[in-house]
Design a protein around this motif. Structure first.
Motif, PDB file in Angstrom:
ATOM      1  N   GLU A 190      -1.813   8.147   0.793  1.00  0.00           N
ATOM      2  CA  GLU A 190      -2.565   9.082  -0.044  1.00  0.00           C
ATOM      3  C   GLU A 190      -2.851  10.324   0.790  1.00  0.00           C
ATOM      4  O   GLU A 190      -3.540  10.259   1.809  1.00  0.00           O
ATOM      5  N   LEU A 197       0.854  -1.187   0.000  1.00  0.00           N
ATOM      6  CA  LEU A 197       0.000   0.000   0.000  1.00  0.00           C
ATOM      7  C   LEU A 197       0.893   1.240   0.000  1.00  0.00           C
ATOM      8  O   LEU A 197       2.068   1.169   0.350  1.00  0.00           O
ATOM      9  N   ARG A 241      -2.975  -6.906   4.064  1.00  0.00           N
ATOM     10  CA  ARG A 241      -3.534  -5.732   3.378  1.00  0.00           C
ATOM     11  C   ARG A 241      -4.880  -5.348   3.980  1.00  0.00           C
ATOM     12  O   ARG A 241      -5.140  -4.175   4.268  1.00  0.00           O
ATOM     13  N   LEU A 263      -4.099   4.805   3.491  1.00  0.00           N
ATOM     14  CA  LEU A 263      -3.294   3.852   2.734  1.00  0.00           C
ATOM     15  C   LEU A 263      -4.109   3.294   1.581  1.00  0.00           C
ATOM     16  O   LEU A 263      -5.237   2.842   1.772  1.00  0.00           O
ATOM     17  N   VAL A 264      -3.538   3.334   0.362  1.00  0.00           N
ATOM     18  CA  VAL A 264      -4.258   2.897  -0.833  1.00  0.00           C
ATOM     19  C   VAL A 264      -3.359   2.009  -1.686  1.00  0.00           C
ATOM     20  O   VAL A 264      -2.138   2.019  -1.542  1.00  0.00           O
ATOM     21  N   GLU A 265      -3.975   1.266  -2.585  1.00  0.00           N
ATOM     22  CA  GLU A 265      -3.216   0.446  -3.526  1.00  0.00           C
ATOM     23  C   GLU A 265      -2.741   1.316  -4.691  1.00  0.00           C
ATOM     24  O   GLU A 265      -3.473   2.193  -5.152  1.00  0.00           O
ATOM     25  N   THR A 294      -0.927  10.799  -4.247  1.00  0.00           N
ATOM     26  CA  THR A 294       0.121   9.960  -3.663  1.00  0.00           C
ATOM     27  C   THR A 294       1.500  10.604  -3.815  1.00  0.00           C
ATOM     28  O   THR A 294       2.489   9.947  -4.131  1.00  0.00           O
ATOM     29  N   VAL A 334       5.497   4.136   1.632  1.00  0.00           N
ATOM     30  CA  VAL A 334       4.752   2.927   1.283  1.00  0.00           C
ATOM     31  C   VAL A 334       4.849   1.897   2.399  1.00  0.00           C
ATOM     32  O   VAL A 334       5.733   1.954   3.261  1.00  0.00           O
ATOM     33  N   VAL A 343      -5.893  -1.742   5.694  1.00  0.00           N
ATOM     34  CA  VAL A 343      -6.943  -0.919   5.080  1.00  0.00           C
ATOM     35  C   VAL A 343      -8.099  -0.700   6.049  1.00  0.00           C
ATOM     36  O   VAL A 343      -8.737   0.361   6.050  1.00  0.00           O
TER      37      VAL A 343
END
Length: 296
Positions: free
Chosen positions: A110, A107, A250, A272-274, A115, A234, A254
Motif C-alpha cells: 500500500e 498481503l 501474515r 503491507l495490507v490485505e 494499492t 504482493v 504485518v
C-alpha cells in the motif's frame, strides 16, 4: 500440611522443569523459505536478506532462509514444487501463480494509501526525447518479461497509443534487435546509464525513491513518460500451507509496521495490507494477454 520426602522432590523437579520448556512455535514448518525478486543492487540485497531472515526467524521461532532467485519464473516453480513458502512478486507473477494454483495473495503493498502506482520510462537528462513516440527505432530496455511496471503496463500503453499492433511485438515500434529484457529494474536502468539503451521501463520508485539506485545515478536520469496504474507487488504464499501457518506468517509480516518499518520499506517498499485478489489483479487480464502474445 506435611509433604513426604518423595512428594517434595517431585514438586521441586516440576518447578525446575516447567520454566525450561520452550514456548510453542507459531508455525509447524521446520524452516520457512522466502524468495525476493532480483530487482535491486545485489550488494544491497545481501544485507536485506540477512536482516529479514533474522527478523522473521525471531518472530516465527523457526529458521528463515531468504533467497533471491534469478527470475520470477524460478520463484513460480519454487512455489509450485514446495521449495518456496513465501515470495515477493509482481502482480503479473502473482496472477500466473494463481492460474497455476500454486499460491495465493497473503498481503499487498500500500503506497500513500492506495494499492497501485505508476510505471515510468526513464532516459538520460541530456537526451532530446519528449515522449515515448520519439523512441521509434531506438534501443530500449524492459525490466523483465514478467515485470508489471517494467514491461506489461508499458507494452499495453504502447498498444493504447497505436504504436504497436495486437501482436504485442515491441519490435514493431523499436526495431529488430532493439528490445532488451533485464533481470530487474537496476539491470534495465544500467543499460541506459552505460549507453546501451535510450530508455528503460521501470517502476516510479526506482527514480523517485532512493532504494534501488545511488544518488549519482538518479541525478543523471529523468522521467520521459508515465503509464499505469500498476497493481502493487504482493506477498504470495504457497497454496498447500496450513491455515494456522498462513496466519502466523501474515502476523509476522504485518508486525513489521510497528516493530521494524525501516526494514519493511527497504525490502517491500511500503506498508503491507490485505486485499481482495480479484480486485487487485483484475485490471491486468488484457495487458498480460498482450504481453504473452508478444513473447510468442
Amino acid at each position: 500440611m506435611k509433604f513426604s520426602t518423595n512428594r517434595l522432590i517431585t514438586l521441586l523437579v516440576v518447578i525446575w522443569i516447567v520454566p525450561q520448556m520452550p514456548a510453542a512455535s507459531p508455525t509447524s514448518l521446520s524452516k520457512v523459505v522466502v524468495a525476493l525478486k532480483p530487482d535491486k543492487d545485489p550488494d544491497a540485497m545481501v544485507a536485506e536478506r540477512a536482516q529479514l531472515s533474522k527478523y522473521l526467524s525471531e518472530k516465527l521461532g523457526r529458521p528463515v532462509e531468504v533467497i533471491v532467485p534469478l527470475s520470477g519464473s524460478v520463484i513460480l516453480e519454487g512455489l509450485s514444487n514446495g521449495t518456496i513458502d513465501l515470495a515477493y512478486l509482481s502482480a503479473t507473477d502473482m496472477l500466473n501463480a494463481i492460474n497455476q494454483q500454486s499460491a495465493s495473495i497473503l498481503l499487498a503493498g500500500e503506497i500513500d494509501g492506495v494499492t497501485s502506482y505508476k510505471s515510468y520510462w526513464v532516459t538520460l537528462k541530456d537526451k532530446p526525447y519528449q515522449s515515448v513516440a520519439d523512441l521509434k527505432g531506438k534501443p530500449i530496455a524492459f525490466s523483465g518479461r514478467t515485470s508489471t511496471s517494467g514491461y506489461v503496463i508499458p507494452l499495453w500503453d504502447l498498444r493504447q497509443k497505436n504504436l504497436i499492433s495486437d501482436s504485442g511485438k515491441a519490435e514493431e515500434f523499436f526495431g529488430a534487435g532493439n528490445v532488451w529484457f533485464g533481470s530487474g529494474y537496476v539491470s534495465a536502468v544500467e543499460r541506459v546509464l552505460n549507453g546501451d539503451a535510450e530508455a528503460a521501463a521501470v517502476s516510479y520508485y526506482v527514480l523517485d525513491k532512493d532504494k534501488h539506485l545511488t544518488a549519482e545515478q538518479r541525478q543523471r536520469l529523468r522521467r520521459l513518460a508515465e503509464q499505469g496504474p500498476v497493481p502493487t507487488h504482493v506477498i504470495a504464499i504457497r497454496s498447500k500451507i496450513s491455515d494456522e501457518d498462513r496466519e502466523a506468517l501474515r502476523a509476522a509480516l504485518v508486525a513489521m509496521d510497528e516493530q521494524n518499518p525501516e526494514l519493511r520499506d527497504r525490502v517491500f517498499t511500503s506498508r503491507l495490507v490485505e486485499v481482495d485478489a480479484a480486485s487487485h489483479l483484475g485490471s491486468l487480464k488484457d495487458s498480460i494477454a498482450l504481453a504473452k502474445r508478444g513473447s510468442e
